[in-house]
Structure formats: C-alpha cells, structure tokens
Write a protein that holds these residues in place. Structure first.
Motif, PDB file in Angstrom:
ATOM      1  N   ASP A   1      -0.247   9.991  -6.537  1.00 52.84           N
ATOM      2  CA  ASP A   1      -0.850   9.069  -7.506  1.00 52.84           C
ATOM      3  C   ASP A   1      -0.272   9.263  -8.894  1.00 52.84           C
ATOM      4  OD1 ASP A   1      -2.551   7.518  -6.021  1.00 52.84           O
ATOM      5  OD2 ASP A   1      -4.314   8.784  -6.349  1.00 52.84           O
TER       6      ASP A   1
ATOM      7  N   GLN B   1      -8.496   8.062 -15.202  1.00 55.17           N
ATOM      8  CA  GLN B   1      -7.178   7.429 -14.987  1.00 55.17           C
ATOM      9  C   GLN B   1      -7.328   5.924 -15.182  1.00 55.17           C
ATOM     10  OE1 GLN B   1      -9.164   8.881 -12.776  1.00 55.17           O
ATOM     11  NE2 GLN B   1      -8.605   8.501 -10.648  1.00 55.17           N
TER      12      GLN B   1
ATOM     13  N   SER C   1       5.731  -5.584  -8.067  1.00 58.31           N
ATOM     14  CA  SER C   1       4.577  -4.714  -8.289  1.00 58.31           C
ATOM     15  C   SER C   1       4.825  -3.771  -9.451  1.00 58.31           C
ATOM     16  CB  SER C   1       4.328  -3.898  -7.023  1.00 58.31           C
ATOM     17  OG  SER C   1       3.410  -2.866  -7.293  1.00 58.31           O
TER      18      SER C   1
ATOM     19  N   GLY D   1      -6.573  -1.098  -1.592  1.00 58.53           N
ATOM     20  CA  GLY D   1      -6.681  -0.636  -2.973  1.00 58.53           C
ATOM     21  C   GLY D   1      -8.078  -0.078  -3.235  1.00 58.53           C
ATOM     22  N   VAL D   2      -8.211   0.602  -4.369  1.00 57.83           N
ATOM     23  CA  VAL D   2      -9.437   1.347  -4.650  1.00 57.83           C
ATOM     24  C   VAL D   2     -10.659   0.428  -4.794  1.00 57.83           C
ATOM     25  CG1 VAL D   2      -9.000   1.432  -7.161  1.00 57.83           C
ATOM     26  CG2 VAL D   2     -10.375   3.210  -6.075  1.00 57.83           C
TER      27      VAL D   2
ATOM     28  N   PHE E   1     -11.676   9.784  -7.745  1.00 57.93           N
ATOM     29  CA  PHE E   1     -10.795  10.956  -7.750  1.00 57.93           C
ATOM     30  C   PHE E   1     -10.475  11.400  -9.186  1.00 57.93           C
ATOM     31  CE2 PHE E   1      -8.807   9.355  -3.485  1.00 57.93           C
ATOM     32  CZ  PHE E   1      -9.980   9.671  -2.828  1.00 57.93           C
TER      33      PHE E   1
ATOM     34  N   ARG F   1      -6.068   1.836 -15.049  1.00 60.50           N
ATOM     35  CA  ARG F   1      -5.313   0.810 -14.337  1.00 60.50           C
ATOM     36  C   ARG F   1      -5.638  -0.527 -14.988  1.00 60.50           C
ATOM     37  NH1 ARG F   1      -3.702   4.798 -12.297  1.00 60.50           N
ATOM     38  NH2 ARG F   1      -3.121   5.232 -10.134  1.00 60.50           N
TER      39      ARG F   1
ATOM     40  N   ARG G   1     -16.404   7.286  -4.353  1.00 57.45           N
ATOM     41  CA  ARG G   1     -15.843   8.617  -4.643  1.00 57.45           C
ATOM     42  C   ARG G   1     -14.642   8.440  -5.566  1.00 57.45           C
ATOM     43  NH1 ARG G   1     -17.487  12.716  -1.601  1.00 57.45           N
ATOM     44  NH2 ARG G   1     -15.472  13.777  -1.705  1.00 57.45           N
TER      45      ARG G   1
ATOM     46  N   TYR H   1       7.107   2.434  -0.475  1.00 56.82           N
ATOM     47  CA  TYR H   1       6.743   1.056  -0.815  1.00 56.82           C
ATOM     48  C   TYR H   1       7.370   0.649  -2.146  1.00 56.82           C
ATOM     49  CZ  TYR H   1       3.784  -2.710  -2.585  1.00 56.82           C
ATOM     50  OH  TYR H   1       3.327  -3.872  -3.144  1.00 56.82           O
TER      51      TYR H   1
ATOM     52  N   ARG I   1      -4.621  12.852  -5.201  1.00 52.95           N
ATOM     53  CA  ARG I   1      -3.563  12.535  -4.232  1.00 52.95           C
ATOM     54  C   ARG I   1      -2.248  12.799  -4.964  1.00 52.95           C
ATOM     55  NH1 ARG I   1      -5.553   6.563  -2.261  1.00 52.95           N
ATOM     56  NH2 ARG I   1      -4.682   6.115  -4.313  1.00 52.95           N
TER      57      ARG I   1
ATOM     58  N   HIS J   1      -0.252  -6.041 -11.170  1.00 55.20           N
ATOM     59  CA  HIS J   1      -0.966  -4.779 -11.359  1.00 55.20           C
ATOM     60  C   HIS J   1      -2.028  -4.686 -10.258  1.00 55.20           C
ATOM     61  CE1 HIS J   1       1.134  -2.976 -14.780  1.00 55.20           C
ATOM     62  NE2 HIS J   1       1.751  -4.124 -14.640  1.00 55.20           N
ATOM     63  N   ASN J   2      -3.158  -4.037 -10.473  1.00 56.54           N
ATOM     64  CA  ASN J   2      -4.058  -3.774  -9.346  1.00 56.54           C
ATOM     65  C   ASN J   2      -4.892  -5.020  -9.042  1.00 56.54           C
ATOM     66  OD1 ASN J   2      -3.236  -1.145 -10.565  1.00 56.54           O
ATOM     67  ND2 ASN J   2      -4.370  -0.369  -8.817  1.00 56.54           N
TER      68      ASN J   2
ATOM     69  N   GLY K   1       0.801  -1.222   0.000  1.00 56.54           N
ATOM     70  CA  GLY K   1       0.000   0.000   0.000  1.00 56.54           C
ATOM     71  C   GLY K   1       0.828   1.263   0.000  1.00 56.54           C
TER      72      GLY K   1
HETATM   73  C1  UD1 Z   1      -2.132  -0.131  -6.036  1.00 54.31           C
HETATM   74  C2  UD1 Z   1      -1.655  -0.407  -4.648  1.00 54.31           C
HETATM   75  C3  UD1 Z   1      -0.192  -0.646  -4.642  1.00 54.31           C
HETATM   76  C4  UD1 Z   1       0.077  -1.832  -5.537  1.00 54.31           C
HETATM   77  C5  UD1 Z   1      -0.428  -1.498  -6.905  1.00 54.31           C
HETATM   78  C6  UD1 Z   1      -0.223  -2.668  -7.847  1.00 54.31           C
HETATM   79  C7  UD1 Z   1      -2.735   0.455  -2.707  1.00 54.31           C
HETATM   80  C8  UD1 Z   1      -3.049   1.648  -1.868  1.00 54.31           C
HETATM   81  N1  UD1 Z   1      -2.005   0.699  -3.785  1.00 54.31           N
HETATM   82  O1  UD1 Z   1      -1.619   1.125  -6.479  1.00 54.31           O
HETATM   83  O2  UD1 Z   1       0.249  -0.944  -3.359  1.00 54.31           O
HETATM   84  O3  UD1 Z   1       1.429  -2.120  -5.586  1.00 54.31           O
HETATM   85  O4  UD1 Z   1      -1.803  -1.190  -6.863  1.00 54.31           O
HETATM   86  O5  UD1 Z   1      -0.916  -3.764  -7.403  1.00 54.31           O
HETATM   87  O6  UD1 Z   1      -3.124  -0.655  -2.433  1.00 54.31           O
HETATM   88  N2  UD1 Z   1      -8.889   6.293  -6.089  1.00 54.31           N
HETATM   89  C9  UD1 Z   1     -10.167   6.819  -6.141  1.00 54.31           C
HETATM   90  N3  UD1 Z   1     -10.918   6.835  -4.994  1.00 54.31           N
HETATM   91  C10 UD1 Z   1     -10.457   6.333  -3.811  1.00 54.31           C
HETATM   92  C11 UD1 Z   1      -9.149   5.788  -3.760  1.00 54.31           C
HETATM   93  C12 UD1 Z   1      -8.402   5.782  -4.931  1.00 54.31           C
HETATM   94  O7  UD1 Z   1     -10.623   7.270  -7.191  1.00 54.31           O
HETATM   95  O8  UD1 Z   1     -11.202   6.371  -2.824  1.00 54.31           O
HETATM   96  C13 UD1 Z   1      -8.084   6.283  -7.328  1.00 54.31           C
HETATM   97  C14 UD1 Z   1      -6.686   6.819  -7.132  1.00 54.31           C
HETATM   98  O9  UD1 Z   1      -6.659   8.204  -7.247  1.00 54.31           O
HETATM   99  C15 UD1 Z   1      -5.926   6.133  -8.264  1.00 54.31           C
HETATM  100  C16 UD1 Z   1      -6.667   4.792  -8.429  1.00 54.31           C
HETATM  101  O10 UD1 Z   1      -7.907   4.947  -7.766  1.00 54.31           O
HETATM  102  O11 UD1 Z   1      -6.051   6.875  -9.451  1.00 54.31           O
HETATM  103  C17 UD1 Z   1      -5.955   3.593  -7.884  1.00 54.31           C
HETATM  104  O12 UD1 Z   1      -5.619   3.800  -6.547  1.00 54.31           O
HETATM  105  P1  UD1 Z   1      -5.082   2.632  -5.564  1.00 54.31           P
HETATM  106  O13 UD1 Z   1      -6.023   1.518  -5.505  1.00 54.31           O
HETATM  107  O14 UD1 Z   1      -4.679   3.303  -4.308  1.00 54.31           O
HETATM  108  O15 UD1 Z   1      -3.907   1.970  -6.329  1.00 54.31           O
HETATM  109  P2  UD1 Z   1      -2.570   2.273  -7.080  1.00 54.31           P
HETATM  110  O16 UD1 Z   1      -1.994   3.564  -6.717  1.00 54.31           O
HETATM  111  O17 UD1 Z   1      -2.888   1.999  -8.513  1.00 54.31           O
END
Ligand code: UD1
Length: 348
Positions: A311, A246, A120, A223-224, A241, A248, A239, A180, A308, A208-209, A81
């Motif tokens: 990001d 964007q 990752s 994760g999101v 962002f 993934r 919500r 991380y 963020r 990836h995610n 994370g």
């Molecule tokens: C995630 C992981 C990272 C992992 C990578 C690959 C987390 C926090 N991050 O990165 O550890 O190595 O995948 O597997 O687990 N977003 C929203 N709303 C929210 C939260 C996030 O829109 O409430 C958006 C963020 O702005 C971003 C996207 O979702 O654009 C992905 O966010 P997040 O799930 O945190 O993941 P990564 O940064 O892609």
C-alpha cells in the motif's frame, strides 16, 4: 453524434459510462469478455438497451468486426485491483496489455484514430510530498520495519522527518509498484506510441479511487469503500488499516462516467494526454469509514494498525488539468456520494 465502441461496457464503471454516453446523445456498441473475476453471474443481454457483444479483446476477428463504423474507442476493459499473488501475472499482462495491443493494431487497420483510455492513479506509485525543511520528494516504498513500528508517514530522505502529502499533477514522475500498475502504465505507453505513429489521439484518464452503485462486493479485487460497505451491511465495524489517516481521493462513478463523456467531446487533442480524474477533495480512509458507518447507522470503524506492504500512504491529485482542458469537474461530494452508496446495489 459519435459512434463509440466501449470495451468493458458491462463492468462496474463501463455500465455507468454506457448510460452517460447515451444520455449525451452518442451511439454505443459494447464489447465485453464477461470475465468471471468481474462477473460472477452470466452477463445480461444488454446494458441500457445496448446489446453486449461477448468477446475477448485478444480475439482479433471479433475486435475487427466490432470496429466497423466506429469513430472513437472508449477502452475500459481491464483486470483491476491488487490481485491475489504473483501467479496473476500472466492474466494481468494478457487482459490489459496484450488486449490493448490487439485493439490498437485493429484500430490502425480500421483507421479509427481516437481512443479514450481508462488509466489509474496507480501509475504514480506514492503521491507527491514535501519536507518542510528539504522540499519536494517522491519517496520510495515504505520499509517493513517502519510500518511495524507504526511509522506510517514516509520519511524525508535527508532528515527522516515525516513528509507532508501534496496533490500530484500529471507531470509527476511515474513509479508503478504492482503488476496491475505496470500493466496500466504499459497501456499508456503503448497507446502513446500508437498515437505518435498513427497521428492518432489518446486521452488517458487516471482514475482515483472510484466508488458507487454496482461496485464489486468484497473480493480480493475490491476497493476499500466496497469492503467497508459489505462489513457494515453484515453488522460489522469497518476495519481501517494503519492509523486511518492515509489519504485518497474518492471519486463517484457517475463523475468518472462524465469524465469519459468530456474526454470524448473535448476538441480532438493530437497525440497523447493524461488527466487525473479525481474529486479534488481528498479524505482520509478513516473519515470515509466514519461517514459510511454513520449513514448506514452501523458500528463505528475500528482502526487496526494493520498494514499491507504494497500500500502507498497518500495519493491525492490535482484535478486542475482535467478542468482546464476537458472541462471536467466532479459534481458529487463525499457525504452525498456515500449516502447514495450506502443504499446502492453492489455487484454480486
Ligand atoms: C485502488 C484500487 C486500484 C485502483 C486505484 C485507483 C483496489 C484493490 N485498488 O487502489 O486498483 O487503480 O484505487 O482507482 O481496488 N484499507 C483499509 N481496510 C481494508 C482495505 C483497505 O483500511 O479493509 C485501506 C488500505 O490500506 C489503503 C486504502 O484503504 O490505505 C485504500 O485501499 P484500496 O481500496 O485497496 O485502494 P488503493 O490501493 O488506493
């Protein structure tokens, strides 16, 4: 049959890897620290009938004991994370890098020469891009003033026009942008050095995610997909962002588990090799939120424009090398995966 030591086998991904290894006919021993950031409840005694040996990887004696009779180590244990703030720094370096160093040292002593490493996509930083006019680029971190002005696409370094995102392959330059990410890249570098000096074999899987059953719920480390699922389960809108566009690559955890089996079963590759583990079918965060809201019959997502600073904008991957060299292709598409995720248990 291969005897595998699986680190982090009680975690979100490790639990699925355990099941996949057993289903493929391998024998598994699990080492897991039961770290409270990943496990708010006490660990079960066993996962799929495999007893969990509870120990921190920095405990050399425990690692040495666990390596007896082992052919391959599958190393999933890590602190994941974005973290909370920089006071996390020693915890990340300790859990991810010092622990990996101890593991590699003990593997040397025990003459275990094969490692499958959970890496990752964060090692890339931003994904790959091209300017229609000025060609391929790997942009630096976005500036706060651009994000505040809702200019979310990274600009061309020459003409400032928005760049177009393209899939990144494993030869893309590495640009870790969080503590991380630095610790994940250090794991790759440590294990590559180990492979060179020990005639060992390391297959690093750049996840990836990852989403799916057993994903940690809404925590600073989640994760999101889990954050959106928890919101929807509470009757709230996800919500989204930025502007929601964007991109993934959301990859289902059962596919990630299969990728580990494929890496284990691939003909032993000398030295270090790294593979994107991705579905190959990227989606925007907005689309993922809409699909999940629809299968959960919840409120439509709200695009908030929040951002963020840490990001990245788009990280989408080419899955080709994993297909060609490991024979791994993801099976679960986003709609089927989200339908399953909507009703799955999450990790408390
Ligand atoms: C995630 C992981 C990272 C992992 C990578 C690959 C987390 C926090 N991050 O990165 O550890 O190595 O995948 O597997 O687990 N977003 C929203 N709303 C929210 C939260 C996030 O829109 O409430 C958006 C963020 O702005 C971003 C996207 O979702 O654009 C992905 O966010 P997040 O799930 O945190 O993941 P990564 O940064 O892609």
């Amino acid at each position: 049959m291969t005897h595998v030591l699986l680190t982090g086998g009680a975690g979100f991904i490790g639990t699925h890897v355990t099941a996949a290894l057993l289903a493929a006919g391998h024998s598994v021993a699990i080492l897991d620290s039961g770290h409270p950031a990943a496990h708010r409840r006490p660990l079960p005694e066993a996962i799929a009938g495999v007893p969990i040996q509870v120990a921190d990887l920095r405990d050399r004696d425990a690692v040495a004991g666990a390596l007896r009779g082992v052919d391959v180590v599958v190393h999933q244990a890590a602190m994941v994370g974005m973290g909370v703030d920089l006071t996390d720094l020693p915890a990340y370096v300790g859990s991810n890098d010092l622990a990996t160093a101890v593991l590699l040292a003990e593997m040397t002593r025990a003459k275990v020469r094969r490692l499958v490493l959970a890496s990752s996509m964060v090692v890339y930083g931003e994904g790959s891009y091209a300017c229609p006019e000025h060609g391929p680029q790997r942009p630096p971190a976005r500036a706060r003033r651009d994000l505040e002005a809702a200019h979310f696409e990274p600009p061309c370094t020459v003409c400032r026009a928005p760049l177009v995102s393209i899939p990144i392959d494993e030869d893309g330059s590495l640009d870790p942008r969080s503590v991380y990410a630095v610790t994940k890249l250090a794991q790759e570098h440590l294990s590559a050095t180990w492979a060179r000096q020990s005639d060992g074999s390391v297959v690093a899987l750049r996840y990836h995610n990852v989403y799916g059953p057993g994903m940690p719920r809404d925590t600073p480390y989640s994760g999101v997909a889990a954050i959106f699922r928890s919101a929807l389960a509470a009757g709230e809108a996800p919500r989204v962002f930025e502007d929601g566009r964007q991109r993934r690559d959301f990859v289902h955890v059962t596919d990630v588990a299969q990728a580990n089996v494929a890496a284990l079963e691939a003909t032993e590759r000398p030295g270090f090799s790294a593979y994107n583990i991705a579905s190959g079918r990227p989606a925007t965060v907005g689309d993922m939120a809409r699909i999940l809201a629809s299968v959960m019959a919840g409120p439509a997502p709200v695009v908030t424009g929040e951002f963020r600073l840490g990001d990245v904008r788009h990280v989408v991957a080419s899955p080709r090398r994993a297909a060609d060299e490991l024979g791994f292709t993801a099976a679960v598409d986003l709609s089927a995966g989200m339908a399953d995720f909507a009703v799955a248990e999450l990790r408390a």
